[in-house]
Design an enzyme around this catalytic site. Structure first.
Site, PDB file in Angstrom:
ATOM      1  N   CYS B  34      55.805  31.600  41.230  1.00  0.00           N
ATOM      2  CA  CYS B  34      56.480  32.861  41.539  1.00  0.00           C
ATOM      3  C   CYS B  34      56.456  33.126  43.033  1.00  0.00           C
ATOM      4  O   CYS B  34      57.186  33.960  43.546  1.00  0.00           O
ATOM      5  CB  CYS B  34      55.880  34.017  40.761  1.00  0.00           C
ATOM      6  SG  CYS B  34      54.206  34.396  41.225  1.00  0.00           S
ATOM      7  N   CYS B 103      55.526  41.438  40.265  1.00  0.00           N
ATOM      8  CA  CYS B 103      55.246  40.070  40.727  1.00  0.00           C
ATOM      9  C   CYS B 103      54.491  40.003  42.038  1.00  0.00           C
ATOM     10  O   CYS B 103      53.716  39.078  42.253  1.00  0.00           O
ATOM     11  CB  CYS B 103      56.532  39.242  40.792  1.00  0.00           C
ATOM     12  SG  CYS B 103      57.745  39.871  41.934  1.00  0.00           S
TER      13      CYS B 103
END
Lengths: 386, 125
Positions: B34, B103
């Site tokens: 990510c 995130c």
């Protein structure tokens, strides 16, 4: 602060000359090209002339082969879905590459969900499709191959003529997304084995919201939208005339003197690449030679793409990245993953796409800024082993 | 600009960047997929976080949230530090874009891992 635009693959500014030819169609010439009266014929004249210009710029056999759309996303959808619907009784296999734009990838993935079979060809470390591998994958059931002319992220130019020849020999339609290629690669579609080609005006200094699909005469395609006879019924709806006229002028300008402009732009590109490669632990993504003249794509190890973009923006330089944070998904760019980069290298990607406004001084300033930026961000990096 | 002024200030002028020599605890979160990795170092004396430093690979939100967390935590007790959530960090920054909230807003998690590491090393339950 000076503002430096190095994101021409995302979009380009409207050319002043293009704006000039559009203005009458936003003011006095308001007729519907389908109307019988003089207002209609005035508008129709503009429409026809623009179609002739696009056909001439692409070396098409006839202006009828040009279908105006809202842009390349729509062109890609009409081409791929249109052929799939027209030929589904003959075959249900479609071949594309793993590095296409999402306008192609998502369209074929959708077709995969409704009963078509899709092959995604891999690419090599430079982003090249292997024509032999394509040939091996064509079966009796294959109806369409869609491979882009040049990649939007890493700039790699595909051997699309070779691919087209193979398709023609095997009796399979070939579509190419040429969005990034117009103005840089010469097209002469009378001679080239391409059945359909997508383009978008705003990538070559034309207006946004207008594009075209070249569709070779005789290509079997079924419309997606219904409700009018415009654009040979393939794309019904009253035409976006100011956009169409703008597209006509923009493609005329973009395809004039391609060789010189490409050479000059490539010189700037190479200066930028040389400057950036002076930074330690940086790599060039894409093909060293077979790349678009305005495309630079590098991966800066140990730093993340969005933070590079923010720092560059603070210094006035506009660029883009294929990192997860900027790709709009939870993964880094599918193109960078397809050429075999690991996650960290893909996360540190930076695309600088040059255009006609850029100067040597801007290139040198950008290199200088990036050296400082990389040093600053690496000081914060937990993945840099000191 | 996609971030507010406070976020940009912490991104441009991050506080407490670096490592601590012989830290009391180290915590790390995130993964390369990510694109955010945060590492937090703490120095604990008398149950108080006397010093804290960070290293972050990540986007603007990741760097800014790491930076602001170090300011929020310095001279707090372990229990006070454990009460800080990722959400508190985002609030302290005056908000983050929605896409970044899950995130890139992991600084408190990294801190909690550092405290866990400190407790394990010192056999504190």
């Amino acid at each position: 602060m000076q503002r430096i635009y190095m994101d021409h693959s995302a979009t380009t500014p409207l050319d002043e000359e293009v704006l000039e030819v559009m203005l009458p169609y936003l003011r006095e010439i308001h007729g519907n090209p389908s109307s019988v009266h003089v207002f209609g014929s005035e508008a129709r004249k503009g429409l026809n002339e623009a179609r002739e210009k696009v056909a001439a710029a692409l070396g098409a056999s006839s202006p009828e082969e040009i279908i105006f759309t809202s842009g390349a996303t729509e062109s890609n959808n009409i081409a791929i879905q249109g052929v799939a619907r027209a030929l589904s009784s003959r075959g249900r296999h479609i071949i594309t590459s793993s590095i296409e734009h999402h306008a192609v990838l998502d369209t074929v993935k959708y077709l995969g969900q409704i009963g078509f079979e899709v092959t995604f060809l891999p690419v090599d470390q430079y982003g090249m499709v292997d024509p032999d591998e394509l040939a091996e994958n064509i079966t009796e059931d294959t109806i369409l191959v869609s491979i882009m002319a040049a990649n939007n992220e890493i700039g790699t130019i595909q051997p699309f003529e070779k691919i087209g020849e193979i398709c023609r020999e095997r009796g399979v339609y070939f579509h190419t997304d040429a969005v990034q290629a117009i103005g840089y690669l010469p097209f002469n579609l009378k001679e080239q084995p391409v059945d359909m080609l997508s383009l978008s005006a705003h990538k070559f200094y034309g207006p946004k919201g207008i594009g075209a699909l070249y569709c070779r005469k005789g290509t079997k395609i079924r419309q997606l939208c219904f409700g009018g006879a415009q654009e040979r019924k393939i794309r019904p709806g009253t035409e976006n005339l100011p956009g169409i006229v703008g597209l006509g002028r923009a493609i005329e300008l973009a395809t004039t003197d391609i060789e010189n402009r490409s050479r000059n732009l490539a010189a700037l590109r190479d200066r930028l690449i040389r400057g950036l490669l002076e930074i330690e632990d940086i790599r060039l993504n894409g093909h060293p030679q077979k790349r678009l003249p305005g495309n630079v794509n590098v991966s800066v190890l140990y730093v993340e793409g969005e933070s590079l973009l923010l720092d560059l923006d603070l210094k006035g330089v506009a660029a883009s990245s294929g990192s997860a944070c900027t790709s709009g998904s939870l993964d880094p760019s599918h193109v960078l993953m397809a050429i075999g980069l690991d996650h960290q290298t893909a996360q540190g990607s930076l695309r600088l796409s040059l255009g006609k406004s850029n100067t040597v001084a801007e290139i040198d300033y950008t290199v200088k800024c990036l050296k400082e930026i990389v040093e600053r961000l690496r000081k914060m990096s937990p993945v840099l082993k000191k | 600009m996609m971030y507010n002024e406070k976020v940009m200030d912490h991104f441009q002028n991050p506080r407490n960047v670096g490592e601590i020599d012989s830290p009391s605890g180290v915590g790390e979160v995130g993964n390369m997929r990510c694109g955010d990795i945060m590492k937090i170092y703490i120095k604990v004396e008398d149950n108080i976080i006397k010093d804290i430093k960070f290293l972050t690979f990540g986007c603007g939100a990741a760097i800014a949230s790491s930076s602001v967390l170090t300011e929020m935590v310095k001279n707090k007790t372990i229990d006070e530090a454990l009460a800080i959530t990722n959400n508190d960090v985002a609030e302290e920054l005056g908000g983050l874009p929605a896409a970044k909230l899950h995130c890139s807003n992991l600084a408190a998690d990294a801190l909690h891992n550092a405290i866990k590491d400190y407790k394990e090393k010192n056999n504190i339950p």
